[in-house]
Design a protein around this motif. Structure first.
Motif, PDB file in Angstrom:
ATOM      1  N   ALA A   1       0.843  -1.200   0.000  1.00 26.64           N
ATOM      2  CA  ALA A   1       0.000   0.000   0.000  1.00 26.64           C
ATOM      3  C   ALA A   1       0.883   1.256   0.000  1.00 26.64           C
ATOM      4  O   ALA A   1       1.968   1.274   0.580  1.00 26.64           O
ATOM      5  N   GLU A   2       0.407   2.299  -0.674  1.00 30.94           N
ATOM      6  CA  GLU A   2       1.161   3.540  -0.747  1.00 30.94           C
ATOM      7  C   GLU A   2       0.735   4.516   0.357  1.00 30.94           C
ATOM      8  O   GLU A   2      -0.459   4.631   0.665  1.00 30.94           O
ATOM      9  N   VAL A   3       1.719   5.165   0.932  1.00 29.48           N
ATOM     10  CA  VAL A   3       1.465   6.247   1.881  1.00 29.48           C
ATOM     11  C   VAL A   3       1.796   7.553   1.153  1.00 29.48           C
ATOM     12  O   VAL A   3       2.878   7.701   0.582  1.00 29.48           O
ATOM     13  N   THR A   4       0.867   8.478   1.145  1.00 32.91           N
ATOM     14  CA  THR A   4       1.091   9.753   0.456  1.00 32.91           C
ATOM     15  C   THR A   4       1.309  10.871   1.472  1.00 32.91           C
ATOM     16  O   THR A   4       0.862  10.796   2.617  1.00 32.91           O
ATOM     17  N   TYR A   5       1.990  11.903   1.027  1.00 37.83           N
ATOM     18  CA  TYR A   5       2.208  13.065   1.891  1.00 37.83           C
ATOM     19  C   TYR A   5       2.300  14.326   1.029  1.00 37.83           C
ATOM     20  O   TYR A   5       2.616  14.279  -0.166  1.00 37.83           O
ATOM     21  N   SER A   6       2.023  15.462   1.648  1.00 36.76           N
ATOM     22  CA  SER A   6       2.110  16.751   0.959  1.00 36.76           C
ATOM     23  C   SER A   6       2.348  17.845   1.993  1.00 36.76           C
ATOM     24  O   SER A   6       1.987  17.702   3.160  1.00 36.76           O
ATOM     25  N   SER A   7       2.968  18.922   1.560  1.00 33.07           N
ATOM     26  CA  SER A   7       3.317  20.001   2.475  1.00 33.07           C
ATOM     27  C   SER A   7       2.614  21.297   2.102  1.00 33.07           C
ATOM     28  O   SER A   7       2.256  21.520   0.953  1.00 33.07           O
ATOM     29  N   THR A   8       2.445  22.143   3.105  1.00 32.08           N
ATOM     30  CA  THR A   8       2.008  23.527   2.912  1.00 32.08           C
ATOM     31  C   THR A   8       2.848  24.396   3.821  1.00 32.08           C
ATOM     32  O   THR A   8       3.357  23.942   4.860  1.00 32.08           O
ATOM     33  N   THR A   9       3.025  25.637   3.444  1.00 31.21           N
ATOM     34  CA  THR A   9       3.820  26.564   4.262  1.00 31.21           C
ATOM     35  C   THR A   9       3.177  26.747   5.637  1.00 31.21           C
ATOM     36  O   THR A   9       1.969  26.973   5.741  1.00 31.21           O
TER      37      THR A   9
END
Length: 496
Positions: free
Chosen positions: A261-269
């Motif tokens: 299974a894939e774990v996703t991530y994303s950033s914001t300031t």
């Protein structure tokens, strides 16, 4: 040699009171010098307090807007935080990614069984209650699949050291952690670092490891090799020796296998955190220039001078405190160094920064100088505008603070301010020194030494003057006494 003092026996005068009154007039000269000394000490201390404030402001800059990490703070959303954690290290742009974890990195381990439960690890190794070893011995310890011959060599003396002494040496020098369990006679060894490979232990001389069944081929030796982490990052299959991986300025920590299974991530300031640091900088700047402005404008009160010892005797502690609050005013009035620093800091703040992307000023980010001249250049923040500017491009704000140009116009605002602060502190230190400075090394200190010499000289003169008065009054008393004796003699002749 002290003067013999004869007071008013013949004249009937209160000689002591007269001399005291005369000396009070002379004492005024010493009191004036002591008042001058007190004021110089106040001035020195106030300069040093100003330098402390400048130093604290410089540290605020260094810990905040001076650091790029202040402006790269991110809030990172991870779809499964039990499998993966993500931390921004130095990425200046937003980032996203996906990862599936096939295998976690593990460390290599060994478990040896000495077959004995009578070993006392705290007794000397040459004793029967330990391993009964003799002669200086040498061992080697290697990790990460290296042969023992490439490992760390350790020597020990069984007549002076115990098993726990040797274990402590191994644990501090070799990159493994070793533990002996007295109850079972077993000894465990684990690599401090994860990654593929095994642990190699060797007796170069002696029989320590073989006695503990830790060498290759030993009976009941259990070995577990270490593994590298294997994972797929944005479709790319990778392998690392650690579960903590840095990619493009982002730190990924692998926590558990995800079974495809894939774990996703994303950033914001992290706008709030960056905003907080900028506001802190502005607040400290405003406090500093307000303090500096108040000090250089506050005049000395001529009606209030440092209290003499005699004046203090007639006042309460509260009265003394209130008096000295007034008397201490104006110690930094009109100081050229502080006035110049104030003007230079204002220029540092509102002058644009010239760079590759054109001109940038704090006004673009919602930070402007107050139009009220009475506020001495205080900065005013338009928080909505600043928040939006940070959200749009925090790196541009960082460059405005920290651009490292050749000319002053190309230097970032924080760099300019730190240079101004450094120069000002140096000038103040020449005038007022530091707590550890000797008086000869700064201007006020030399003035204090000069005043001390004058006080010492005048105090000696007061002793001489008082002695002179007493000599004069004593001589007068003797003359009066002599005159009285002569008069008595003449009168007695008339009545014979």
């Amino acid at each position: 040699m002290s003067t013999m003092r004869v007071g008013g026996l013949a004249s009937g005068m209160d000689t002591e009171s007269i001399v005291k009154s005369l000396m009070e007039v002379e004492q005024m000269k010493v009191d004036k010098l002591k008042q001058n000394k007190t004021y110089l000490e106040w001035q020195r201390d106030d300069y040093r307090e100003m330098n402390t404030m400048l130093l604290n402001f410089d540290q605020t800059i260094f810990d905040g807007v001076f650091r790029q990490s202040t402006f790269t703070k991110k809030t990172v959303d991870v779809s499964d935080s039990t499998a993966l954690s993500v931390k921004n290290i130095n990425s200046t742009s937003e980032f996203t990614g996906s990862i599936s974890i096939e295998q976690l990195a593990t460390g290599s381990r060994l478990v040896g069984d000495s077959g004995r439960t009578d070993i006392d690890p705290n007794t000397l190794l040459n004793s029967a209650t330990s391993l009964n070893l003799s002669g200086t011995q040498t061992i080697r310890v290697a990790t990460q699949g290296k042969p023992a011959s490439e490992g760390v060599e350790i020597s020990f003396d069984p007549t002076k050291e115990s098993l726990n002494d040797v274990i402590n040496k191994i644990n501090s020098k070799t990159g493994v952690s070793m533990y002996f369990d007295q109850a079972t006679g077993k000894i465990g060894v684990s690599a401090d670092e994860t990654g593929a490979g095994n642990i190699s232990l060797e007796d170069s001389t002696g029989t320590l490891f073989s006695s503990l069944n830790l060498t290759a081929g030993s009976t009941n030796l259990q070995t577990t090799d270490g593994n590298n982490a294997r994972f797929t990052y944005n479709g790319l299959q990778l392998e690392r020796s650690s579960n903590t991986v840095s990619i493009n300025g982002v730190e990924l920590t692998l926590k558990k296998e995800t079974s495809g299974a894939e774990v996703t991530y994303s950033s914001t300031t992290d706008t709030d955190s960056i905003l907080k640091e900028v506001v802190k900088f502005v607040d400290e700047y405003n406090k500093l220039i307000e303090k500096m402005g108040d000090e250089v404008k506050e005049r000395r009160s001529k009606e209030y001078k440092p209290l003499t010892d005699m004046e203090r005797e007639g006042l309460s502690e509260d009265e003394i405190k209130k008096w000295e609050e007034q008397a201490r005013k104006g110690t930094l009035y009109g100081d050229n160094n502080l006035s110049s620093a104030l003007n230079k800091m204002r220029v540092d703040i509102y002058s644009s920064v010239q760079g590759n992307s054109g001109l940038a000023s704090l006004a673009e980010f919602g930070i402007k100088t107050s139009s009220n001249y009475l506020e001495q250049g205080k900065l005013i923040i338009d928080e909505d505008k600043l928040r939006q500017a940070i959200s749009d491009d925090p790196n541009k704000l960082y460059e405005t603070f920290m651009a490292d140009g050749v000319t002053d116009a190309e230097q970032g605002i924080a760099r300019r301010l730190r240079d101004t602060v450094k120069d000002t502190m140096g000038a103040i230190e020449q005038k007022a020194g530091k707590t550890s400075s000797g008086n000869d090394s700064f201007t006020i200190g030399r003035n204090l030494k000069n005043v001390d010499r004058q006080i010492d000289n005048w105090e000696q003169r007061l002793i001489d003057i008082e002695d002179r008065y007493w000599r004069q009054f004593t001589a007068m008393e003797k003359m009066i006494q002599q005159s009285n004796s002569q008069s008595s003699y003449i009168m007695s002749q008339f009545y014979q």
